[in-house]
Design an enzyme around this catalytic site. Structure first.
Site, PDB file in Angstrom:
ATOM      1  N   ARG A  82       0.920  -1.163  -0.186  1.00  7.58           N
ATOM      2  CA  ARG A  82      -0.025  -0.150  -0.056  1.00  7.58           C
ATOM      3  C   ARG A  82       0.892   1.314  -0.102  1.00  7.58           C
ATOM      4  O   ARG A  82       1.878   1.386   0.934  1.00  7.58           O
ATOM      5  CB  ARG A  82      -1.001  -0.149   1.269  1.00  7.58           C
ATOM      6  CG  ARG A  82      -1.453   1.213   1.575  1.00  7.58           C
ATOM      7  CD  ARG A  82      -2.739   1.495   0.670  1.00  7.58           C
ATOM      8  NE  ARG A  82      -3.462   2.873   1.036  1.00  7.58           N
ATOM      9  CZ  ARG A  82      -4.392   3.085   1.555  1.00  7.58           C
ATOM     10  NH1 ARG A  82      -4.820   2.340   2.470  1.00  7.58           N
ATOM     11  NH2 ARG A  82      -4.823   4.259   1.766  1.00  7.58           N
ATOM     12  N   ASP A  94      -9.255  -0.285   7.806  1.00  2.18           N
ATOM     13  CA  ASP A  94      -9.586   0.937   8.485  1.00  2.18           C
ATOM     14  C   ASP A  94     -10.188   0.567   9.817  1.00  2.18           C
ATOM     15  O   ASP A  94     -11.009  -0.251   9.867  1.00  2.18           O
ATOM     16  CB  ASP A  94     -10.891   1.736   7.712  1.00  2.18           C
ATOM     17  CG  ASP A  94     -10.368   2.400   6.508  1.00  2.18           C
ATOM     18  OD1 ASP A  94      -9.313   2.769   6.716  1.00  2.18           O
ATOM     19  OD2 ASP A  94     -11.230   2.606   5.782  1.00  2.18           O
ATOM     20  N   ARG A  97      -6.184   0.806  -4.218  1.00  2.00           N
ATOM     21  CA  ARG A  97      -5.119   0.198  -3.214  1.00  2.00           C
ATOM     22  C   ARG A  97      -5.038  -1.346  -3.188  1.00  2.00           C
ATOM     23  O   ARG A  97      -5.936  -2.127  -3.434  1.00  2.00           O
ATOM     24  CB  ARG A  97      -5.201   0.774  -2.031  1.00  2.00           C
ATOM     25  CG  ARG A  97      -6.616   0.566  -1.537  1.00  2.00           C
ATOM     26  CD  ARG A  97      -7.021   1.403  -0.404  1.00  2.00           C
ATOM     27  NE  ARG A  97      -7.340   2.703  -1.022  1.00  2.00           N
ATOM     28  CZ  ARG A  97      -8.065   3.822  -0.384  1.00  2.00           C
ATOM     29  NH1 ARG A  97      -8.612   3.731   0.532  1.00  2.00           N
ATOM     30  NH2 ARG A  97      -8.425   4.759  -1.167  1.00  2.00           N
ATOM     31  N   ASP A 113      -6.574  -1.725   2.135  1.00  2.00           N
ATOM     32  CA  ASP A 113      -6.925  -0.825   3.146  1.00  2.00           C
ATOM     33  C   ASP A 113      -7.721  -1.151   4.350  1.00  2.00           C
ATOM     34  O   ASP A 113      -8.450  -2.215   4.254  1.00  2.00           O
ATOM     35  CB  ASP A 113      -8.171   0.101   2.325  1.00  2.00           C
ATOM     36  CG  ASP A 113      -8.451   1.035   3.040  1.00  2.00           C
ATOM     37  OD1 ASP A 113      -7.714   1.975   3.952  1.00  2.00           O
ATOM     38  OD2 ASP A 113      -9.740   1.772   2.751  1.00  2.00           O
TER      39      ASP A 113
END
Length: 165
Positions: free
Chosen positions: A82, A96, A91, A94
């Site tokens: 990334r 989060d 990407r 990811d």
């Protein structure tokens, strides 16, 4: 131990294999207590022409602090290739941090709960698989209620057992 919910996404390379590897990485950060179904979702925002994303969510019991967990998530992203050059760009991975217990934070380096999670169906659909009654720590709105008002267009459930395959 604190319960954290992590959103997983990828739209470059071997996205499903990358998400499986990310789950392995999450297991090194605590106990993965649940994994959602795998979804294909249309990209939201960012540069035009991106491929669709694969998205999922995981429930993690961890003894890491929120900042340490976020740093570990960023390290997992970096190990998957990334880069962070353009906001909302395509990407390889990811990760989060959506919710960390009932912690709230307005720190720009770590905003909790994730500032847009309760608005995005591509986060809410996988999160609803794990915790539909999870309440937003500030507003009290549940994941299920937020998903009911979100736009589900462009979201396709692919596999309930992708993490086991």
């Amino acid at each position: 131990m604190t319960t954290a919910f992590i959103a997983l996404g990828a739209n470059l390379g071997e996205a499903e294999a990358t998400l499986r590897a990310a789950l392995t990485g999450l297991r090194s950060l605590g106990e993965v207590r649940g994994v959602s179904a795998l979804y294909r979702t249309a990209p939201v925002g960012g540069p035009p022409g991106q491929p669709d994303y694969l998205n999922a969510a995981a429930e993690l019991e961890t003894d890491l602090s929120a900042p340490d967990l976020l740093a570990a998530l960023h390290a997992l992203e970096a190990s998957a290739g990334r880069t962070r050059e353009v906001r909302w760009e395509a990407r390889t991975l990811d990760l989060d941090l959506i919710v960390y217990g009932d912690l709230t934070s307005d720190d720009p380096a770590l905003t909790l709960p994730h500032p847009r999670a309760w608005e995005r169906a591509f986060v809410l659909a996988p999160l609803s698989d794990l915790a539909p009654s999870l309440a937003h720590p500030r507003t009290g709105e549940t994941v299920a209620d937020a998903l009911a008002r979100a736009n589900p267009e462009g979201i396709e459930r692919l596999s309930d057992h992708w993490a086991d395959e």
